[in-house]
Design an enzyme around this catalytic site. Structure first.
Site, mmCIF file in Angstrom:
data_model
loop_
_atom_site.group_PDB
_atom_site.id
_atom_site.type_symbol
_atom_site.label_atom_id
_atom_site.label_comp_id
_atom_site.label_asym_id
_atom_site.label_seq_id
_atom_site.Cartn_x
_atom_site.Cartn_y
_atom_site.Cartn_z
ATOM 1 N N LYS A 55 0.842 -1.202 0.000
ATOM 2 C CA LYS A 55 0.000 0.000 0.000
ATOM 3 C C LYS A 55 0.873 1.247 0.000
ATOM 4 C CE LYS A 55 -3.879 -2.372 2.102
ATOM 5 N NZ LYS A 55 -4.566 -2.816 3.317
ATOM 6 N N GLN A 99 -4.998 -1.338 9.425
ATOM 7 C CA GLN A 99 -4.835 -2.686 8.880
ATOM 8 C C GLN A 99 -5.447 -3.713 9.842
ATOM 9 O OE1 GLN A 99 -3.456 -3.474 5.757
ATOM 10 N NE2 GLN A 99 -4.259 -5.490 6.238
ATOM 11 N N ASP A 122 -11.359 2.782 3.783
ATOM 12 C CA ASP A 122 -11.753 1.373 3.679
ATOM 13 C C ASP A 122 -13.276 1.232 3.580
ATOM 14 O OD1 ASP A 122 -9.822 -0.558 3.402
ATOM 15 O OD2 ASP A 122 -9.386 -0.710 5.552
#
Ligand code: NAP
Length: 298
Positions: A55, A99, A122
């Protein structure tokens, strides 16, 4: 192997990333804005470390700023909440990604819901789940967003098509179903308790498989000409030793019947990070009231 057209997610993701990089460049030149993504990594899970590295690399390649926050697995929930609060207030940060999974002593839902919904790249925050359900503008989860982009690209309009999503997780199945509904598909969500799954899948023009069971969907479940989006990532043993990645659909028998299919690897996977970049760019534009590029969200 069959006649199905291969939907090349890797190539699509490359094109998407270069479009994003160009838009990031224009944002810098015209508005002096650099989209910034803060990634929060708790603990030393090896898979999470690999995801976070990828990422960061792709964020930098797109010309965005990347802020890594690596924390010990023993961090207290309250300390993590204060970090989120700081990132929420930081105007250089347009996207925040925590994460997952988090260590057991931390309530993931509490952390995700503490993220400012407009920075929730997200799309897991309950406010964004609500916005998606209500058909309002919000942040859309990356994996289903990538699937939607490929489906729109292949079909043009999805209106009226019969879509079956296998899997009802909050990160893939449910948001995928909402997105397909938003594009006027007739949507069925199947799961582990679904009766006669074969018959359910057989009527679909679009099948999205997000189960996590290697090659579970065989070709004789598929309607001739259907489009298959395979979200699954499963590692299986090779007869000659070693392992390989396969999806949730049995590629060989399904591609003999389907009209189009995403391969594993090289299908949905590469689109997920590209969509994270897309969401970060979208968030940066919205935060600064700059017109956002078209086609980067639902
Ligand atoms: P998950 O949370 O484990 O959900 C799996 C879903 O599949 C559940 O809803 C479950 O039903 C359903 N299911 C399990 N067995 C079934 C069966 N025999 N028949 C029908 N449905 C069944 O998984 P997830 O997080 O959604 O991920 C799914 C897969 O996608 C995994 O392989 C994951 O690695 C992959 N994935 C890929 C990406 C990517 O970027 N390519 C991103 C995310 C996930 P119940 O709810 O009834 O238990």
């Amino acid at each position: 192997m069959g006649n199905a057209k291969i939907i090349d997610g890797k190539a699509y993701a490359e094109r998407l990333r270069s479009r994003i990089a160009e838009a990031v460049f224009q944002l810098k030149v015209k508005h002096s804005i650099i989209p910034g993504l803060a990634v929060v990594l708790v603990g030393d899970d090896p898979a999470s470390q690999v995801y976070v590295r990828n990422k960061e690399k792709q964020t930098a390649e797109a010309g965005m700023a990347s802020f890594k926050n690596k924390l010990s697995a023993s961090i207290e929930e309250n300390d993590l909440l204060s970090l989120i609060d700081d990132l929420n207030k930081d105007t250089a940060v347009h996207g925040i990604l925590v994460q997952l999974p988090l260590p057991d002593h931390i309530d993931s839902g509490k952390i995700i819901n503490a993220i400012n919904p407009d920075k929730d790249v997200d799309g897991f925050n309950a406010i964004n789940v609500g916005r998606l359900t209500a058909g309002n503008k919000g942040m859309v989860p990356c994996t289903p967003l990538g699937c939607l982009m490929m489906l729109r690209d292949y079909h043009g309009s999805l209106s009226g098509l019969d879509a079956v999503v296998i899997g009802r997780s909050n990160i893939v199945g449910k948001p995928m179903a909402q997105l397909l509904l938003g594009d006027s598909c007739t949507v069925t969500i199947a799961h582990s308790r679904t009766k006669d799954l074969k018959d359910v899948v057989k009527r679909a023009d679009i099948v999205v498989a997000a189960v996590g069971r290697a090659e579970m969907v065989p070709g004789d479940w598929i309607k001739e000409g259907a489009t298959l989006i395979d979200v699954g990532i499963n590692r299986i043993d090779k007869p000659e030793g070693g392992t390989r990645l396969v999806g949730d659909v049995d590629y060989d028998s399904c591609s003999a019947v389907a009209g189009a299919i995403t391969p594993v690897p090289g299908g949905v996977g590469p689109m997920t990070i590209a969509c994270l970049l897309a969401n970060t760019l979208t968030a940066a534009c919205r935060a600064n009231s700059v017109e956002e590029p078209v086609g980067l969200t639902a």
